[in-house]
Write a protein that holds these residues in place. Structure first.
Motif, PDB file in Angstrom:
ATOM      1  N   GLN A  88      43.596  30.919  35.988  1.00 22.58           N
ATOM      2  CA  GLN A  88      43.771  31.533  37.304  1.00 22.58           C
ATOM      3  C   GLN A  88      45.240  31.882  37.538  1.00 22.58           C
ATOM      4  O   GLN A  88      45.553  32.952  38.056  1.00 22.58           O
ATOM      5  CB  GLN A  88      43.280  30.594  38.410  1.00 22.58           C
ATOM      6  CG  GLN A  88      41.790  30.400  38.437  1.00 22.58           C
ATOM      7  CD  GLN A  88      41.383  29.287  39.400  1.00 22.58           C
ATOM      8  OE1 GLN A  88      42.211  28.606  40.001  1.00 22.58           O
ATOM      9  NE2 GLN A  88      40.079  29.090  39.538  1.00 22.58           N
ATOM     10  N   MET A  89      46.118  30.980  37.147  1.00 20.38           N
ATOM     11  CA  MET A  89      47.551  31.230  37.323  1.00 20.38           C
ATOM     12  C   MET A  89      48.018  32.385  36.430  1.00 20.38           C
ATOM     13  O   MET A  89      48.822  33.217  36.854  1.00 20.38           O
ATOM     14  CB  MET A  89      48.344  29.964  37.025  1.00 20.38           C
ATOM     15  CG  MET A  89      48.102  28.864  38.037  1.00 20.38           C
ATOM     16  SD  MET A  89      48.964  27.344  37.633  1.00 20.38           S
ATOM     17  CE  MET A  89      50.621  27.793  38.145  1.00 20.38           C
ATOM     18  N   ALA A  90      47.502  32.455  35.216  1.00 24.92           N
ATOM     19  CA  ALA A  90      47.873  33.541  34.308  1.00 24.92           C
ATOM     20  C   ALA A  90      47.405  34.888  34.865  1.00 24.92           C
ATOM     21  O   ALA A  90      48.126  35.886  34.777  1.00 24.92           O
ATOM     22  CB  ALA A  90      47.286  33.291  32.920  1.00 24.92           C
ATOM     23  N   GLN A  91      46.229  34.916  35.461  1.00 25.93           N
ATOM     24  CA  GLN A  91      45.740  36.154  36.082  1.00 25.93           C
ATOM     25  C   GLN A  91      46.607  36.528  37.277  1.00 25.93           C
ATOM     26  O   GLN A  91      46.934  37.704  37.470  1.00 25.93           O
ATOM     27  CB  GLN A  91      44.278  35.998  36.492  1.00 25.93           C
ATOM     28  CG  GLN A  91      43.337  35.927  35.315  1.00 25.93           C
ATOM     29  CD  GLN A  91      41.928  35.526  35.709  1.00 25.93           C
ATOM     30  OE1 GLN A  91      41.643  35.279  36.876  1.00 25.93           O
ATOM     31  NE2 GLN A  91      41.042  35.451  34.731  1.00 25.93           N
ATOM     32  N   ALA A  92      46.998  35.537  38.069  1.00 20.05           N
ATOM     33  CA  ALA A  92      47.879  35.799  39.208  1.00 20.05           C
ATOM     34  C   ALA A  92      49.226  36.320  38.714  1.00 20.05           C
ATOM     35  O   ALA A  92      49.820  37.213  39.325  1.00 20.05           O
ATOM     36  CB  ALA A  92      48.073  34.524  40.032  1.00 20.05           C
ATOM     37  N   TRP A  93      49.700  35.796  37.606  1.00 19.31           N
ATOM     38  CA  TRP A  93      50.951  36.240  36.999  1.00 19.31           C
ATOM     39  C   TRP A  93      50.872  37.715  36.608  1.00 19.31           C
ATOM     40  O   TRP A  93      51.768  38.489  36.921  1.00 19.31           O
ATOM     41  CB  TRP A  93      51.246  35.352  35.790  1.00 19.31           C
ATOM     42  CG  TRP A  93      52.366  35.802  34.908  1.00 19.31           C
ATOM     43  CD1 TRP A  93      53.686  35.865  35.234  1.00 19.31           C
ATOM     44  CD2 TRP A  93      52.272  36.203  33.554  1.00 19.31           C
ATOM     45  NE1 TRP A  93      54.419  36.281  34.147  1.00 19.31           N
ATOM     46  CE2 TRP A  93      53.568  36.501  33.104  1.00 19.31           C
ATOM     47  CE3 TRP A  93      51.213  36.345  32.660  1.00 19.31           C
ATOM     48  CZ2 TRP A  93      53.839  36.927  31.809  1.00 19.31           C
ATOM     49  CZ3 TRP A  93      51.481  36.761  31.373  1.00 19.31           C
ATOM     50  CH2 TRP A  93      52.786  37.050  30.964  1.00 19.31           C
ATOM     51  N   GLU A  94      49.782  38.083  35.960  1.00 19.79           N
ATOM     52  CA  GLU A  94      49.628  39.482  35.562  1.00 19.79           C
ATOM     53  C   GLU A  94      49.551  40.404  36.778  1.00 19.79           C
ATOM     54  O   GLU A  94      50.135  41.484  36.775  1.00 19.79           O
ATOM     55  CB  GLU A  94      48.392  39.656  34.683  1.00 19.79           C
ATOM     56  CG  GLU A  94      48.617  39.120  33.286  1.00 19.79           C
ATOM     57  CD  GLU A  94      47.579  39.598  32.310  1.00 19.79           C
ATOM     58  OE1 GLU A  94      46.393  39.727  32.694  1.00 19.79           O
ATOM     59  OE2 GLU A  94      47.959  39.840  31.155  1.00 19.79           O
ATOM     60  N   ARG A  95      48.847  39.966  37.816  1.00 24.88           N
ATOM     61  CA  ARG A  95      48.780  40.773  39.044  1.00 24.88           C
ATOM     62  C   ARG A  95      50.167  40.912  39.661  1.00 24.88           C
ATOM     63  O   ARG A  95      50.562  41.988  40.096  1.00 24.88           O
ATOM     64  CB  ARG A  95      47.808  40.155  40.053  1.00 24.88           C
ATOM     65  CG  ARG A  95      46.356  40.426  39.768  1.00 24.88           C
ATOM     66  CD  ARG A  95      45.461  40.034  40.929  1.00 24.88           C
ATOM     67  NE  ARG A  95      45.631  38.658  41.369  1.00 24.88           N
ATOM     68  CZ  ARG A  95      45.033  37.604  40.843  1.00 24.88           C
ATOM     69  NH1 ARG A  95      44.186  37.758  39.846  1.00 24.88           N
ATOM     70  NH2 ARG A  95      45.245  36.399  41.323  1.00 24.88           N
ATOM     71  N   HIS A  96      50.900  39.817  39.687  1.00 22.61           N
ATOM     72  CA  HIS A  96      52.248  39.827  40.256  1.00 22.61           C
ATOM     73  C   HIS A  96      53.146  40.793  39.473  1.00 22.61           C
ATOM     74  O   HIS A  96      53.911  41.550  40.065  1.00 22.61           O
ATOM     75  CB  HIS A  96      52.831  38.414  40.250  1.00 22.61           C
ATOM     76  CG  HIS A  96      54.072  38.257  41.049  1.00 22.61           C
ATOM     77  ND1 HIS A  96      54.089  38.304  42.421  1.00 22.61           N
ATOM     78  CD2 HIS A  96      55.353  38.069  40.663  1.00 22.61           C
ATOM     79  CE1 HIS A  96      55.334  38.149  42.844  1.00 22.61           C
ATOM     80  NE2 HIS A  96      56.118  38.006  41.791  1.00 22.61           N
ATOM     81  N   LEU A  97      53.040  40.771  38.163  1.00 22.23           N
ATOM     82  CA  LEU A  97      53.832  41.672  37.330  1.00 22.23           C
ATOM     83  C   LEU A  97      53.521  43.139  37.627  1.00 22.23           C
ATOM     84  O   LEU A  97      54.413  43.972  37.662  1.00 22.23           O
ATOM     85  CB  LEU A  97      53.569  41.403  35.845  1.00 22.23           C
ATOM     86  CG  LEU A  97      54.360  40.293  35.195  1.00 22.23           C
ATOM     87  CD1 LEU A  97      53.845  40.041  33.788  1.00 22.23           C
ATOM     88  CD2 LEU A  97      55.843  40.606  35.167  1.00 22.23           C
ATOM     89  N   SER A  98      52.259  43.436  37.834  1.00 23.90           N
ATOM     90  CA  SER A  98      51.877  44.838  38.030  1.00 23.90           C
ATOM     91  C   SER A  98      52.043  45.309  39.471  1.00 23.90           C
ATOM     92  O   SER A  98      52.199  46.503  39.713  1.00 23.90           O
ATOM     93  CB  SER A  98      50.435  45.075  37.568  1.00 23.90           C
ATOM     94  OG  SER A  98      49.540  44.357  38.377  1.00 23.90           O
ATOM     95  N   ASP A  99      52.042  44.389  40.434  1.00 22.42           N
ATOM     96  CA  ASP A  99      52.075  44.778  41.844  1.00 22.42           C
ATOM     97  C   ASP A  99      53.459  44.717  42.488  1.00 22.42           C
ATOM     98  O   ASP A  99      53.699  45.398  43.475  1.00 22.42           O
ATOM     99  CB  ASP A  99      51.136  43.886  42.673  1.00 22.42           C
ATOM    100  CG  ASP A  99      49.681  44.095  42.307  1.00 22.42           C
ATOM    101  OD1 ASP A  99      49.357  45.106  41.648  1.00 22.42           O
ATOM    102  OD2 ASP A  99      48.858  43.243  42.693  1.00 22.42           O
ATOM    103  N   ASP A 100      54.348  43.910  41.967  1.00 28.48           N
ATOM    104  CA  ASP A 100      55.662  43.729  42.584  1.00 28.48           C
ATOM    105  C   ASP A 100      56.592  44.870  42.168  1.00 28.48           C
ATOM    106  O   ASP A 100      57.030  44.928  41.012  1.00 28.48           O
ATOM    107  CB  ASP A 100      56.241  42.372  42.190  1.00 28.48           C
ATOM    108  CG  ASP A 100      57.498  42.016  42.958  1.00 28.48           C
ATOM    109  OD1 ASP A 100      58.323  42.913  43.214  1.00 28.48           O
ATOM    110  OD2 ASP A 100      57.656  40.833  43.301  1.00 28.48           O
ATOM    111  N   THR A 101      56.909  45.747  43.088  1.00 30.20           N
ATOM    112  CA  THR A 101      57.727  46.915  42.757  1.00 30.20           C
ATOM    113  C   THR A 101      59.146  46.533  42.340  1.00 30.20           C
ATOM    114  O   THR A 101      59.757  47.224  41.524  1.00 30.20           O
ATOM    115  CB  THR A 101      57.782  47.909  43.934  1.00 30.20           C
ATOM    116  OG1 THR A 101      58.240  47.221  45.108  1.00 30.20           O
ATOM    117  CG2 THR A 101      56.430  48.517  44.201  1.00 30.20           C
ATOM    118  N   ASP A 102      59.683  45.441  42.867  1.00 28.60           N
ATOM    119  CA  ASP A 102      61.011  44.994  42.437  1.00 28.60           C
ATOM    120  C   ASP A 102      60.988  44.577  40.966  1.00 28.60           C
ATOM    121  O   ASP A 102      61.926  44.848  40.216  1.00 28.60           O
ATOM    122  CB  ASP A 102      61.506  43.823  43.279  1.00 28.60           C
ATOM    123  CG  ASP A 102      61.855  44.234  44.699  1.00 28.60           C
ATOM    124  OD1 ASP A 102      62.170  45.425  44.913  1.00 28.60           O
ATOM    125  OD2 ASP A 102      61.798  43.370  45.584  1.00 28.60           O
TER     126      ASP A 102
END
Length: 70
Positions: free
Chosen positions: A31-45
């Motif tokens: 779950q954390m790894a999936q959240a990590w991937e989402r964070h990488l793709s969604d965070d514009t900074d």
């Protein structure tokens, strides 16, 4: 050699955070790894950082996910 998402996530973490996450059940790690991937793709900074230093962006996103763990 191809790594699964959890392995890639763990490699992006600091040693202390790696230890903390490794103690969690595999399902939570996934779950954390999936959240990590989402964070990488969604965070514009992070998108701009990833162009200059992909490893730094991955590390920053991974640590953010661990901090959300509480």
């Amino acid at each position: 050699m191809e790594f699964d998402t959890v392995t890639r996530f763990l490699h992006a973490l600091s040693p202390a955070s790696q230890e903390r996450v490794r103690e969690l059940p595999r399902e939570k790690q996934e779950q954390m790894a999936q959240a990590w991937e989402r964070h990488l793709s969604d965070d514009t900074d992070l998108l701009s950082v990833s162009e200059l230093d992909p490893a730094a962006a991955e590390h920053q996103a991974a640590e953010h996910v661990v901090q959300d763990l509480g």
